[in-house]
Write a protein that holds these residues in place. Sequence first.
Motif, PDB file in Angstrom:
ATOM      1  N   THR A 104      60.787  45.565  47.572  1.00 22.76           N
ATOM      2  CA  THR A 104      61.977  45.774  46.730  1.00 22.76           C
ATOM      3  C   THR A 104      61.591  46.187  45.301  1.00 22.76           C
ATOM      4  N   GLY A 147      47.217  45.301  55.709  1.00 24.71           N
ATOM      5  CA  GLY A 147      47.985  46.059  56.681  1.00 24.71           C
ATOM      6  C   GLY A 147      49.447  46.045  56.304  1.00 24.71           C
ATOM      7  N   VAL A 148      50.268  46.643  57.177  1.00 20.58           N
ATOM      8  CA  VAL A 148      51.718  46.672  56.947  1.00 20.58           C
ATOM      9  C   VAL A 148      52.333  45.522  57.743  1.00 20.58           C
ATOM     10  N   PRO A 190      69.496  40.178  37.859  1.00 19.09           N
ATOM     11  CA  PRO A 190      68.739  38.977  37.515  1.00 19.09           C
ATOM     12  C   PRO A 190      68.077  39.116  36.150  1.00 19.09           C
ATOM     13  N   TRP A 199      61.426  48.177  39.700  1.00 24.56           N
ATOM     14  CA  TRP A 199      62.738  47.625  39.330  1.00 24.56           C
ATOM     15  C   TRP A 199      62.941  47.630  37.823  1.00 24.56           C
ATOM     16  N   ALA A 204      51.829  47.765  43.798  1.00 26.42           N
ATOM     17  CA  ALA A 204      52.494  48.480  44.906  1.00 26.42           C
ATOM     18  C   ALA A 204      52.313  49.997  44.808  1.00 26.42           C
ATOM     19  N   LEU A 221      48.295  40.701  49.368  1.00 31.22           N
ATOM     20  CA  LEU A 221      48.316  41.686  48.270  1.00 31.22           C
ATOM     21  C   LEU A 221      48.525  43.117  48.774  1.00 31.22           C
ATOM     22  N   HIS A 235      56.677  32.352  43.715  1.00 30.59           N
ATOM     23  CA  HIS A 235      56.953  30.908  43.738  1.00 30.59           C
ATOM     24  C   HIS A 235      58.250  30.566  43.018  1.00 30.59           C
ATOM     25  N   SER A 274      62.145  41.152  48.558  1.00 35.23           N
ATOM     26  CA  SER A 274      61.829  41.127  49.991  1.00 35.23           C
ATOM     27  C   SER A 274      60.922  39.940  50.283  1.00 35.23           C
ATOM     28  N   HIS A 331      59.828  44.867  42.822  1.00 33.46           N
ATOM     29  CA  HIS A 331      60.030  43.950  41.695  1.00 33.46           C
ATOM     30  C   HIS A 331      58.735  43.569  40.980  1.00 33.46           C
TER      31      HIS A 331
HETATM   32  C1  LIG Z   1      63.736  39.753  37.587  1.00 32.11           C
HETATM   33  C2  LIG Z   1      62.523  39.246  38.307  1.00 32.11           C
HETATM   34  C3  LIG Z   1      62.369  37.890  38.529  1.00 32.11           C
HETATM   35  C4  LIG Z   1      61.231  37.412  39.178  1.00 32.11           C
HETATM   36  N1  LIG Z   1      61.125  36.066  39.396  1.00 32.11           N
HETATM   37  C5  LIG Z   1      60.017  35.587  40.004  1.00 32.11           C
HETATM   38  C6  LIG Z   1      59.861  34.187  40.242  1.00 32.11           C
HETATM   39  O1  LIG Z   1      60.774  33.397  40.006  1.00 32.11           O
HETATM   40  N2  LIG Z   1      58.689  33.747  40.766  1.00 32.11           N
HETATM   41  C7  LIG Z   1      57.666  34.592  41.057  1.00 32.11           C
HETATM   42  O2  LIG Z   1      56.604  34.134  41.494  1.00 32.11           O
HETATM   43  N3  LIG Z   1      57.804  35.934  40.906  1.00 32.11           N
HETATM   44  C8  LIG Z   1      58.942  36.433  40.388  1.00 32.11           C
HETATM   45  N4  LIG Z   1      59.081  37.787  40.218  1.00 32.11           N
HETATM   46  C9  LIG Z   1      58.031  38.656  40.743  1.00 32.11           C
HETATM   47  C10 LIG Z   1      58.343  39.091  42.194  1.00 32.11           C
HETATM   48  O3  LIG Z   1      58.857  38.097  42.965  1.00 32.11           O
HETATM   49  C11 LIG Z   1      57.109  39.596  42.900  1.00 32.11           C
HETATM   50  O4  LIG Z   1      56.591  40.598  42.126  1.00 32.11           O
HETATM   51  C12 LIG Z   1      57.325  40.054  44.362  1.00 32.11           C
HETATM   52  O5  LIG Z   1      56.169  40.675  44.834  1.00 32.11           O
HETATM   53  C13 LIG Z   1      58.462  41.007  44.529  1.00 32.11           C
HETATM   54  O6  LIG Z   1      58.579  41.445  45.885  1.00 32.11           O
HETATM   55  P1  LIG Z   1      58.846  42.992  46.177  1.00 32.11           P
HETATM   56  O7  LIG Z   1      59.164  43.168  47.609  1.00 32.11           O
HETATM   57  O8  LIG Z   1      59.819  43.505  45.191  1.00 32.11           O
HETATM   58  O9  LIG Z   1      57.405  43.578  45.885  1.00 32.11           O
HETATM   59  P2  LIG Z   1      56.907  45.082  45.667  1.00 32.11           P
HETATM   60  O10 LIG Z   1      56.681  45.256  44.212  1.00 32.11           O
HETATM   61  O11 LIG Z   1      57.757  46.073  46.349  1.00 32.11           O
HETATM   62  O12 LIG Z   1      55.507  44.960  46.434  1.00 32.11           O
HETATM   63  C14 LIG Z   1      54.583  43.961  46.079  1.00 32.11           C
HETATM   64  C15 LIG Z   1      53.342  44.025  46.964  1.00 32.11           C
HETATM   65  O13 LIG Z   1      53.683  43.608  48.285  1.00 32.11           O
HETATM   66  C16 LIG Z   1      53.290  44.621  49.207  1.00 32.11           C
HETATM   67  N5  LIG Z   1      54.219  44.616  50.329  1.00 32.11           N
HETATM   68  C17 LIG Z   1      55.565  44.616  50.284  1.00 32.11           C
HETATM   69  N6  LIG Z   1      56.053  44.619  51.541  1.00 32.11           N
HETATM   70  C18 LIG Z   1      54.987  44.632  52.375  1.00 32.11           C
HETATM   71  C19 LIG Z   1      54.828  44.654  53.786  1.00 32.11           C
HETATM   72  N7  LIG Z   1      55.871  44.679  54.613  1.00 32.11           N
HETATM   73  N8  LIG Z   1      53.580  44.679  54.284  1.00 32.11           N
HETATM   74  C20 LIG Z   1      52.501  44.658  53.474  1.00 32.11           C
HETATM   75  N9  LIG Z   1      52.592  44.638  52.137  1.00 32.11           N
HETATM   76  C21 LIG Z   1      53.819  44.619  51.595  1.00 32.11           C
HETATM   77  C22 LIG Z   1      53.327  45.917  48.410  1.00 32.11           C
HETATM   78  O14 LIG Z   1      52.531  46.921  49.004  1.00 32.11           O
HETATM   79  C23 LIG Z   1      52.767  45.434  47.098  1.00 32.11           C
HETATM   80  O15 LIG Z   1      51.372  45.350  47.158  1.00 32.11           O
HETATM   81  C24 LIG Z   1      60.220  38.304  39.607  1.00 32.11           C
HETATM   82  C25 LIG Z   1      60.379  39.671  39.409  1.00 32.11           C
HETATM   83  C26 LIG Z   1      61.530  40.149  38.770  1.00 32.11           C
HETATM   84  C27 LIG Z   1      61.695  41.618  38.580  1.00 32.11           C
END
Ligand SMILES: Cc1cc2nc3c(=O)[nH]c(=O)nc-3n(C[C@H](O)[C@H](O)[C@H](O)COP(=O)(O)OP(=O)(O)OC[C@H]3O[C@@H](n4cnc5c(N)ncnc54)[C@H](O)[C@@H]3O)c2cc1C
Length: 462
Positions: free
Chosen positions: A78, A201-202, A319, A43, A86, A197, A153, A143, A80
């Motif tokens: 997503t 698995g998925v 955001p 992102w 990831a 982490l 958190h 997500s 992020h």
């Molecule tokens: C603008 C911004 C603000 C944020 N604010 C906060 C906050 O307030 N508090 C906080 O704690 N964090 C915050 N974050 C961090 C963010 O919430 C985490 O990094 C979170 O993991 C994002 O989820 P994602 O789906 O985008 O993860 P991704 O980066 O897509 O994936 C993260 C991990 O989850 C795994 N994963 C995803 N989906 C699955 C699935 N279905 N099965 C198995 N594994 C899976 C991926 O393989 C990877 O290891 C912020 C990030 C951004 C960019």
Amino acid sequence: MTLAEGKNIVNKRTFLKACSAVLTSRVLSPVLTWSSDHKLTNWAGNLEYGTEKLYSAKSPKDVQGFVRNRKKLKVLGTRHCFNKIADTSAEFLSLKPMDQVLQLDATAKTVTIESGLSYGQLCPYLDREGWALHNLASLPHISVAGACSTATHGSGEKNGNLATEVSALEMVIANGDLVKLSRSQDGEAFRGAVVGLGALGVITRLTLDIQPRFMMKQYVYQDMPINELKGNFDAIESAAYSVSLFTDWQSQRINEVWLKIRMPEQPIFDAPAEFFGAKRSTRNLHPIIELSPENCTEQMGVPGPWYERLPHFRMGFMPSAGKELQSEYFVPRGNAIDAILAVARLRDQVGPHLLISEIRTIAADDLWMSPCYKQPSVTIHFTWKPDWPSVQRLLPVIERELSPFQVRPHWGKLFTFSSADIHSKYERLPEFVEACTKYDPHGKFRNEFLNRNIFGNDNVTS
Ligand SMILES: Cc1cc2nc3c(=O)[nH]c(=O)nc-3n(C[C@H](O)[C@H](O)[C@H](O)COP(=O)(O)OP(=O)(O)OC[C@H]3O[C@@H](n4cnc5c(N)ncnc54)[C@H](O)[C@@H]3O)c2cc1C
């Protein structure tokens, strides 16, 4: 807009378009609309992923078939995360089309969802049905599965991280089998898997605890002398359901105090003009004061539903700052003041690279890989300017200063702790490695990040 900014926005939009296009294309075909002249990035755009092979699944059966036929893969949520948790050089699987609410059980007070769903999709649905989640992160765009997998958190000393509301999960393990784990039936195996982490698995389904919907209001106060934290930290943190302290570490002050109040509040919060030396703001603010508050959730004590007050940023808007890096460190609550003052002493080094810092509280939990495992925690977060070489030089300095305070890094943000450091911080890590080996004996879900930080082996490639 710079060329880099323009490219970044195209990447974000293209990803979303690409994933929704899969709905009408052949299941498990590559996401064909992904254009080869746009690299697949996270992102923030600070990371170009190691492959552009992005596939998409519409059902647990699709996921099982895909996993069975691959030697290596990573799920992309997503996108992020700021680090390589990831990433993979093999193939990505997106579960974005799996975005249905499967069951809302009013008696058990749970909702079961497909794991491609984001909080931004789930929360308005829950609210319409009369229900709520206990807390949210600063943004709803992420997500649910990705957030819980990394112990994402919000704030509030009585609120556990978002993974603590998971009561059951289903995941496809490396051999393609579907494994179901629940809090009520699987005890430690479940507690080891929730903050997984992406290593076990998925995740295809999650069941989350819900509670009756509630209203909230939010006030922002400006310019609290940092010394107020010394004697009053507990009073400040318990003044609202969720409290965030934003500081640039300059001028010995907390720039903004965000108080998110759950209604009806107990005791009544009558929004005094002054709060521990800070003045109540007379307009909506962005945590970075120079930026427009248009992206931010409503303040000024205007009541609104829980999901429009718990995050700082509104769905449908960018955001945070957009072009940025993030790091975040958890310390046990009892070490909070010493840790905060240690960072404050680094203000001259931190200042030139920082957009804003945020201090939050989180309740203890029992999830093995949660940074809040068995410790009520305070987090010190940094939103950095997007200059990785400088931030990379600075992080070890901050980590050294925080080391006496039993610090743990956020799994989804940038840190430089060694594998040995990480191992020393997580007493259940050896059992987590055993669980990974049980579900994924040949390292199908492993990548460079996991090999280095969890499996302690820098030589295995992703
Ligand atoms: C603008 C911004 C603000 C944020 N604010 C906060 C906050 O307030 N508090 C906080 O704690 N964090 C915050 N974050 C961090 C963010 O919430 C985490 O990094 C979170 O993991 C994002 O989820 P994602 O789906 O985008 O993860 P991704 O980066 O897509 O994936 C993260 C991990 O989850 C795994 N994963 C995803 N989906 C699955 C699935 N279905 N099965 C198995 N594994 C899976 C991926 O393989 C990877 O290891 C912020 C990030 C951004 C960019």
